[in-house]
Scaffold this motif. Structure first.
Motif, PDB file in Angstrom:
ATOM      1  N   GLN A  45     -12.406   0.779   7.579  1.00  0.00           N
ATOM      2  CA  GLN A  45     -12.494   2.169   7.134  1.00  0.00           C
ATOM      3  C   GLN A  45     -13.898   2.457   6.595  1.00  0.00           C
ATOM      4  O   GLN A  45     -14.358   1.805   5.655  1.00  0.00           O
ATOM      5  N   GLU A  59     -14.847  -0.926   4.882  1.00  0.00           N
ATOM      6  CA  GLU A  59     -13.950  -1.868   4.213  1.00  0.00           C
ATOM      7  C   GLU A  59     -13.028  -2.499   5.255  1.00  0.00           C
ATOM      8  O   GLU A  59     -12.427  -1.787   6.080  1.00  0.00           O
ATOM      9  N   ARG A  63      -4.453  -6.076   9.268  1.00  0.00           N
ATOM     10  CA  ARG A  63      -3.265  -5.580   9.967  1.00  0.00           C
ATOM     11  C   ARG A  63      -2.556  -6.760  10.625  1.00  0.00           C
ATOM     12  O   ARG A  63      -3.201  -7.686  11.073  1.00  0.00           O
ATOM     13  N   ASN A 113     -11.518  -7.455   0.824  1.00  0.00           N
ATOM     14  CA  ASN A 113     -10.617  -7.614  -0.325  1.00  0.00           C
ATOM     15  C   ASN A 113     -10.300  -9.088  -0.569  1.00  0.00           C
ATOM     16  O   ASN A 113     -10.032  -9.833   0.373  1.00  0.00           O
ATOM     17  N   ASP A 175     -11.838  -3.042  -7.555  1.00  0.00           N
ATOM     18  CA  ASP A 175     -11.021  -2.164  -6.724  1.00  0.00           C
ATOM     19  C   ASP A 175      -9.889  -1.538  -7.541  1.00  0.00           C
ATOM     20  O   ASP A 175      -9.497  -2.072  -8.579  1.00  0.00           O
ATOM     21  N   ASP A 176      -9.377  -0.428  -7.072  1.00  0.00           N
ATOM     22  CA  ASP A 176      -8.150   0.185  -7.628  1.00  0.00           C
ATOM     23  C   ASP A 176      -8.264   0.544  -9.105  1.00  0.00           C
ATOM     24  O   ASP A 176      -7.274   0.479  -9.835  1.00  0.00           O
ATOM     25  N   GLU A 235      -8.591  13.009   0.326  1.00  0.00           N
ATOM     26  CA  GLU A 235      -7.930  13.629   1.478  1.00  0.00           C
ATOM     27  C   GLU A 235      -8.262  15.106   1.643  1.00  0.00           C
ATOM     28  O   GLU A 235      -7.986  15.689   2.687  1.00  0.00           O
ATOM     29  N   TRP A 254      -9.231   9.705   4.016  1.00  0.00           N
ATOM     30  CA  TRP A 254      -8.825  10.254   5.309  1.00  0.00           C
ATOM     31  C   TRP A 254      -9.507  11.578   5.631  1.00  0.00           C
ATOM     32  O   TRP A 254      -9.526  12.001   6.771  1.00  0.00           O
TER      33      TRP A 254
HETATM   34  P1  C2E Z   1      -7.251  -1.159  -1.010  1.00  0.00           P
HETATM   35  O1  C2E Z   1      -8.186  -2.307  -0.977  1.00  0.00           O
HETATM   36  O2  C2E Z   1      -7.283  -0.302  -2.208  1.00  0.00           O
HETATM   37  O3  C2E Z   1      -7.558  -0.331   0.321  1.00  0.00           O
HETATM   38  C1  C2E Z   1      -7.440   1.051   0.424  1.00  0.00           C
HETATM   39  C2  C2E Z   1      -6.100   1.451   0.991  1.00  0.00           C
HETATM   40  O4  C2E Z   1      -5.970   2.871   0.927  1.00  0.00           O
HETATM   41  C3  C2E Z   1      -5.927   1.108   2.480  1.00  0.00           C
HETATM   42  O5  C2E Z   1      -4.547   0.859   2.727  1.00  0.00           O
HETATM   43  C4  C2E Z   1      -6.367   2.404   3.156  1.00  0.00           C
HETATM   44  O6  C2E Z   1      -5.882   2.539   4.473  1.00  0.00           O
HETATM   45  C5  C2E Z   1      -5.756   3.409   2.210  1.00  0.00           C
HETATM   46  N1  C2E Z   1      -6.435   4.707   2.266  1.00  0.00           N
HETATM   47  C6  C2E Z   1      -7.738   4.958   2.483  1.00  0.00           C
HETATM   48  N2  C2E Z   1      -8.002   6.268   2.436  1.00  0.00           N
HETATM   49  C7  C2E Z   1      -6.837   6.895   2.194  1.00  0.00           C
HETATM   50  C8  C2E Z   1      -6.453   8.275   2.029  1.00  0.00           C
HETATM   51  O7  C2E Z   1      -7.263   9.201   2.101  1.00  0.00           O
HETATM   52  N3  C2E Z   1      -5.149   8.517   1.784  1.00  0.00           N
HETATM   53  C9  C2E Z   1      -4.225   7.515   1.685  1.00  0.00           C
HETATM   54  N4  C2E Z   1      -2.963   7.859   1.445  1.00  0.00           N
HETATM   55  N5  C2E Z   1      -4.544   6.211   1.828  1.00  0.00           N
HETATM   56  C10 C2E Z   1      -5.832   5.904   2.076  1.00  0.00           C
HETATM   57  P2  C2E Z   1      -4.025  -0.411   3.533  1.00  0.00           P
HETATM   58  O8  C2E Z   1      -4.945  -0.701   4.681  1.00  0.00           O
HETATM   59  O9  C2E Z   1      -2.585  -0.220   3.798  1.00  0.00           O
HETATM   60  O10 C2E Z   1      -4.218  -1.594   2.495  1.00  0.00           O
HETATM   61  C11 C2E Z   1      -3.466  -1.654   1.328  1.00  0.00           C
HETATM   62  C12 C2E Z   1      -3.955  -2.734   0.403  1.00  0.00           C
HETATM   63  O11 C2E Z   1      -3.732  -4.025   0.961  1.00  0.00           O
HETATM   64  C13 C2E Z   1      -5.459  -2.679   0.135  1.00  0.00           C
HETATM   65  O12 C2E Z   1      -5.735  -1.677  -0.826  1.00  0.00           O
HETATM   66  C14 C2E Z   1      -5.697  -4.086  -0.384  1.00  0.00           C
HETATM   67  O13 C2E Z   1      -5.329  -4.201  -1.736  1.00  0.00           O
HETATM   68  C15 C2E Z   1      -4.714  -4.899   0.445  1.00  0.00           C
HETATM   69  N6  C2E Z   1      -5.438  -5.559   1.558  1.00  0.00           N
HETATM   70  C16 C2E Z   1      -5.781  -5.048   2.776  1.00  0.00           C
HETATM   71  N7  C2E Z   1      -6.439  -5.967   3.512  1.00  0.00           N
HETATM   72  C17 C2E Z   1      -6.528  -7.081   2.723  1.00  0.00           C
HETATM   73  C18 C2E Z   1      -7.122  -8.404   2.901  1.00  0.00           C
HETATM   74  O14 C2E Z   1      -7.741  -8.737   3.925  1.00  0.00           O
HETATM   75  N8  C2E Z   1      -6.992  -9.280   1.854  1.00  0.00           N
HETATM   76  C19 C2E Z   1      -6.356  -8.955   0.681  1.00  0.00           C
HETATM   77  N9  C2E Z   1      -6.263  -9.883  -0.290  1.00  0.00           N
HETATM   78  N10 C2E Z   1      -5.808  -7.748   0.487  1.00  0.00           N
HETATM   79  C20 C2E Z   1      -5.901  -6.811   1.485  1.00  0.00           C
END
Ligand code: C2E
Ligand code: MG
Ligand code: MG
Ligand code: MG
Length: 287
Positions: A45, A59, A63, A113, A175-176, A235, A254
């Motif tokens: 992203q 980032e 998946r 991450n 993060d977060d 968004e 998004w």
């Molecule tokens: P994160 O690191 O806070 O990543 C951002 C999440 O917010 C991503 O969800 C992204 O798709 C979503 N997002 C971005 N922009 C928007 C928006 O405008 N609206 C909404 N509703 N969502 C948005 P995703 O891809 O489902 O990932 C969720 C979490 O999973 C990530 O949060 C991260 O904590 C974890 N994650 C993802 N990939 C990895 C990885 O390779 N390793 C680890 N340890 N954790 C991961």
């Protein structure tokens, strides 16, 4: 509630508890097998420059495309991967794959991450060092995203690991921010290079004054500590204007881009380079 109802509830609870445990164990096995069968994929992203909308970073978001055709999101499988330790080999895979992809993206930053279990694993910084050396990826263009839970469990070990990682020249991002308990004092203790405001804080800041004040003060402290600020989950245009005015350096959401396959990032960046070259020629002619 009647005696019978109570008993039924209890049986129901036990069954689902056992079923859940079983499901978690199965998921664990599937995760290991999935890694061996190459079922994981990374979506990227883009993060854009708050002032001009150009892509400055991506980032890596994991998946999982299961062989049965199901696509599972990281919010479902990452917690299980963390609990079972499978996150360690998965995390190394993500890092290597993302760094290899990002090698062809030139001057932009790559964010990956990292979970608590990885940060606690003494092998992690060693692997990171190896990957940087093998690929020749510029360390200052790599950013590792950690969350407060990574750090509060064992702050001494975390601090030490972060120091080793920083020694490579890699940047650390919190993060977060705004979802848990992370206080402003926390920002000082760990000296992050970047602060990422969570989507929930961005959404709430658009809706109530208290949350907006919290967002503004977090940004002010981040600034004073020389941290970069990214607003996540933007968004709407209103949210973009708000975080831009508040002083965010980058926007991720998004409104601009969703996560996409590496090949689409190739295309976007090629177009961006071509556009900026064209603009340079135009402005040169205009002089
Ligand atoms: P994160 O690191 O806070 O990543 C951002 C999440 O917010 C991503 O969800 C992204 O798709 C979503 N997002 C971005 N922009 C928007 C928006 O405008 N609206 C909404 N509703 N969502 C948005 P995703 O891809 O489902 O990932 C969720 C979490 O999973 C990530 O949060 C991260 O904590 C974890 N994650 C993802 N990939 C990895 C990885 O390779 N390793 C680890 N340890 N954790 C991961
Ligand atoms: Mg992240
Ligand atoms: Mg986040
Ligand atoms: Mg998140």
């Amino acid at each position: 509630m009647s005696k019978r109802g109570g008993k039924m509830r209890c049986t129901w609870f036990n069954e689902t508890f056992d079923q859940r445990r079983e499901a978690v164990r199965e998921l664990e096995d599937d995760l290991r097998a999935g890694l061996a069968k190459d079922e994981f994929e990374i979506a990227y992203q883009p993060l854009v420059h708050a002032a001009n909308g150009s892509i400055v970073a991506v980032e890596a978001l994991l998946r999982w495309n299961r062989s049965d055709g199901h696509k599972i999101g990281p919010n479902v499988f990452i917690p299980v991967a963390e609990e079972s330790g499978v996150i360690n080999p998965i995390g190394v895979w993500v890092l290597r794959k993302a760094v290899c992809d990002a090698l062809r993206w030139g001057g932009i930053t790559l964010s990956v991450n990292i979970s608590a279990a990885q940060l606690r694993n003494p092998e992690f910084p060693i692997k990171l060092g190896e990957i940087l050396e093998e690929t020749g990826f510029p360390p200052h263009q790599l950013e590792l995203e950690v969350t407060e839970t990574c750090l509060v469990l064992d702050p001494v070990v975390a601090e030490r690991t972060l120091d080793v990682i920083r020694g490579f020249g890699v940047r650390i991002s919190l993060d977060d921010f705004g979802t848990g308990y992370a206080s402003i004092g926390f920002l000082r203790q760990f000296r992050f290079e970047k602060l990422k405001l969570d989507r929930t804080l961005v959404v709430q800041a658009g809706e109530d004054d208290g949350s907006r004040a919290m967002m503004l003060s977090s940004i002010a402290v981040a600034r004073a500590l020389n941290m970069d600020v990214t607003a996540e989950g933007v968004e709407t245009n209103e949210q973009a204007d708000m975080v831009r005015l508040a002083g965010a350096d980058q926007i991720q959401g998004w409104l601009y881009y969703k996560a996409m396959p590496a090949e689409e990032i190739d295309i976007l960046l090629k177009k961006q380079t071509a556009d900026s070259d064209a603009a340079a020629v135009t402005s040169h002619k205009g002089q």
